[in-house]
Design an enzyme around this catalytic site. Structure first.
Site, PDB file in Angstrom:
ATOM      1  CG  HIS A 155      -2.103  -0.849   1.135  1.00 23.97           C
ATOM      2  ND1 HIS A 155      -2.069  -2.186   1.460  1.00 23.97           N
ATOM      3  CD2 HIS A 155      -3.378  -0.590   0.731  1.00 23.97           C
ATOM      4  CE1 HIS A 155      -3.274  -2.708   1.259  1.00 23.97           C
ATOM      5  NE2 HIS A 155      -4.081  -1.772   0.818  1.00 23.97           N
ATOM      6  CE  LYS A 159      -3.729  -0.616   4.997  1.00 21.42           C
ATOM      7  NZ  LYS A 159      -5.002  -0.042   5.475  1.00 21.42           N
TER       8      LYS A 159
HETATM    9  P1  NAD Z   1      -6.939   9.659   4.877  1.00 20.96           P
HETATM   10  O1  NAD Z   1      -5.960   9.914   5.967  1.00 20.96           O
HETATM   11  O2  NAD Z   1      -6.661  10.211   3.513  1.00 20.96           O
HETATM   12  O3  NAD Z   1      -8.389  10.167   5.292  1.00 20.96           O
HETATM   13  C1  NAD Z   1      -8.912  10.077   6.602  1.00 20.96           C
HETATM   14  C2  NAD Z   1      -9.749  11.317   6.801  1.00 20.96           C
HETATM   15  O4  NAD Z   1     -10.468  11.221   8.036  1.00 20.96           O
HETATM   16  C3  NAD Z   1      -8.896  12.600   6.872  1.00 20.96           C
HETATM   17  O5  NAD Z   1      -9.360  13.543   5.922  1.00 20.96           O
HETATM   18  C4  NAD Z   1      -9.147  13.103   8.282  1.00 20.96           C
HETATM   19  O6  NAD Z   1      -9.159  14.523   8.369  1.00 20.96           O
HETATM   20  C5  NAD Z   1     -10.533  12.524   8.552  1.00 20.96           C
HETATM   21  N1  NAD Z   1     -10.856  12.551   9.974  1.00 20.96           N
HETATM   22  C6  NAD Z   1     -10.079  12.189  11.010  1.00 20.96           C
HETATM   23  N2  NAD Z   1     -10.742  12.415  12.164  1.00 20.96           N
HETATM   24  C7  NAD Z   1     -11.946  12.936  11.825  1.00 20.96           C
HETATM   25  C8  NAD Z   1     -13.073  13.366  12.570  1.00 20.96           C
HETATM   26  N3  NAD Z   1     -13.067  13.335  13.910  1.00 20.96           N
HETATM   27  N4  NAD Z   1     -14.159  13.810  11.898  1.00 20.96           N
HETATM   28  C9  NAD Z   1     -14.177  13.855  10.556  1.00 20.96           C
HETATM   29  N5  NAD Z   1     -13.132  13.466   9.797  1.00 20.96           N
HETATM   30  C10 NAD Z   1     -12.043  13.002  10.435  1.00 20.96           C
HETATM   31  O7  NAD Z   1      -7.096   8.066   4.812  1.00 20.96           O
HETATM   32  P2  NAD Z   1      -7.740   7.170   3.628  1.00 20.96           P
HETATM   33  O8  NAD Z   1      -6.660   6.650   2.763  1.00 20.96           O
HETATM   34  O9  NAD Z   1      -8.894   7.896   3.014  1.00 20.96           O
HETATM   35  O10 NAD Z   1      -8.268   5.928   4.474  1.00 20.96           O
HETATM   36  C11 NAD Z   1      -9.224   6.076   5.530  1.00 20.96           C
HETATM   37  C12 NAD Z   1      -9.522   4.713   6.132  1.00 20.96           C
HETATM   38  O11 NAD Z   1     -10.167   3.885   5.151  1.00 20.96           O
HETATM   39  C13 NAD Z   1      -8.285   3.919   6.576  1.00 20.96           C
HETATM   40  O12 NAD Z   1      -8.585   3.210   7.770  1.00 20.96           O
HETATM   41  C14 NAD Z   1      -8.039   2.949   5.434  1.00 20.96           C
HETATM   42  O13 NAD Z   1      -7.345   1.778   5.821  1.00 20.96           O
HETATM   43  C15 NAD Z   1      -9.472   2.642   5.053  1.00 20.96           C
HETATM   44  N6  NAD Z   1      -9.677   2.112   3.697  1.00 20.96           N
HETATM   45  C16 NAD Z   1     -10.573   1.077   3.578  1.00 20.96           C
HETATM   46  C17 NAD Z   1     -10.892   0.573   2.350  1.00 20.96           C
HETATM   47  C18 NAD Z   1     -11.954  -0.477   2.251  1.00 20.96           C
HETATM   48  O14 NAD Z   1     -12.329  -0.902   1.112  1.00 20.96           O
HETATM   49  N7  NAD Z   1     -12.532  -0.925   3.391  1.00 20.96           N
HETATM   50  C19 NAD Z   1     -10.281   1.085   1.186  1.00 20.96           C
HETATM   51  C20 NAD Z   1      -9.366   2.142   1.327  1.00 20.96           C
HETATM   52  C21 NAD Z   1      -9.080   2.649   2.601  1.00 20.96           C
END
Ligand code: NAD
Length: 267
Positions: A155, A159
């Site tokens: 990844h 991550k």
């Molecule tokens: P990222 O860091 O780009 O985004 C996370 C967002 O959450 C940030 O914009 C942050 O400001 C926001 N955030 C944090 N605390 C917050 C709060 N209290 N209120 C509102 N927003 C808040 O990360 P990402 O790459 O978008 O990934 C996010 C999550 O999704 C991770 O856990 C990742 O592993 C997961 N993910 C899952 C899948 C899936 O298919 N299940 C796919 C991709 C990513």
């Protein structure tokens, strides 16, 4: 029409979810929120995805009232997701959770919430990965104890959890098919004098580099041949489209804890 609310709107997945909700027929983007300290509060969501003005302003929290015929889609952080989940329980609103890396205790909180609302919780919302989980089950049952099984994943550098939730789900799929307890047979990385590899071990190897969206390979290695089952995601929209599909499905479900496999009718 399903109304969706995207939390963590400024994140990598948040932006992909906004785009997907905007482009999916039968779905409308009801709102989107970011963390309270974000400089994006008040900005039109269209600006986040380069689509001009969509008439929905980013807020600093979920709405005061419930979202009728709607669901929250949350791909944020463990702590933020649990806060959003509490709001959904209070408002009796379905939620789609994509955040990964929860502890067993936190997963119990999610399961408890699912007693009163519909929760779709999956380590990977891509259709392809969910098909791969089926293929892994079949390969493991046929190849059985004649092969060494290793799960490799890569990844992007941002991550925060390892191995990925998807790698763990793949490990669980093969362990389950072979009647092995993953907690007992999993090895997360190797270093030093490790000794020979026991046959029932399931090894995990993790790469974190650059902008890799998500790659997983499960290796079934025998003496003389090797089977590799690989999934490569090249665009976050694949997860976002799956999550939006899950939201449209969730609004018509009774309370319960569901996986993407159930959304796709694979279970
Ligand atoms: P990222 O860091 O780009 O985004 C996370 C967002 O959450 C940030 O914009 C942050 O400001 C926001 N955030 C944090 N605390 C917050 C709060 N209290 N209120 C509102 N927003 C808040 O990360 P990402 O790459 O978008 O990934 C996010 C999550 O999704 C991770 O856990 C990742 O592993 C997961 N993910 C899952 C899948 C899936 O298919 N299940 C796919 C991709 C990513």
């Amino acid at each position: 029409m399903t109304h969706v609310w995207v939390t963590g709107a400024s994140g990598r997945m948040g932006r992909a979810l906004i785009e997907s909700a905007y482009l999916t027929e039968g779905v409308s983007l009801f709102g989107a929120s970011v963390r309270r300290t974000s400089s994006l509060i008040g900005v039109d969501v269209g600006e986040l995805i380069g689509h001009g003005t969509l008439g929905v302003a980013v807020t600093d929290a979920l709405p005061a009232a419930t979202i009728s015929q709607g669901a929250v889609i949350d791909f944020t952080t463990r702590e933020a997701t649990l806060n959003h989940l509490a709001w959904c329980v209070d408002q009796r609103c379905p939620i789609v959770i994509g955040t990964t890396g929860f502890t067993p205790d936190e997963e119990r909180v999610i399961a408890k919430a699912a007693e009163s609302i519909a929760v779709v919780y999956a380590p990977n919302f891509s259709v392809g990965v969910n098909v791969v989980l089926d293929l892994l089950d079949r390969a493991a049952r046929v190849l059985g104890d004649t092969v060494d099984i290793e799960v490799l994943e890569a990844h992007h550098r941002h991550k925060v959890d390892a191995p990925s939730g998807t790698a763990l789900a793949m490990g669980q799929a093969v362990a389950g098919a072979l009647g092995r307890d993953l907690d007992r047979v999993a090895v997360y990385g190797r270093e030093g004098h490790t000794g020979a590899r026991p046959r029932d071990q399931i090894g995990f190897a993790t790469v974190r580099a650059g902008d890799i969206v998500g790659e997983h390979t499960v290796l079934f290695a025998a003496d003389g041949e090797r089977v590799e089952i690989t999934h490569k995601a090249s665009d976050r929209r694949t997860f976002a489209d799956g999550a939006v599909r899950a939201a449209a499905w969730a609004v018509n479900q009774s309370p319960g804890l569901y996986t993407m496999r159930q959304v796709l009718g694979l279970d």
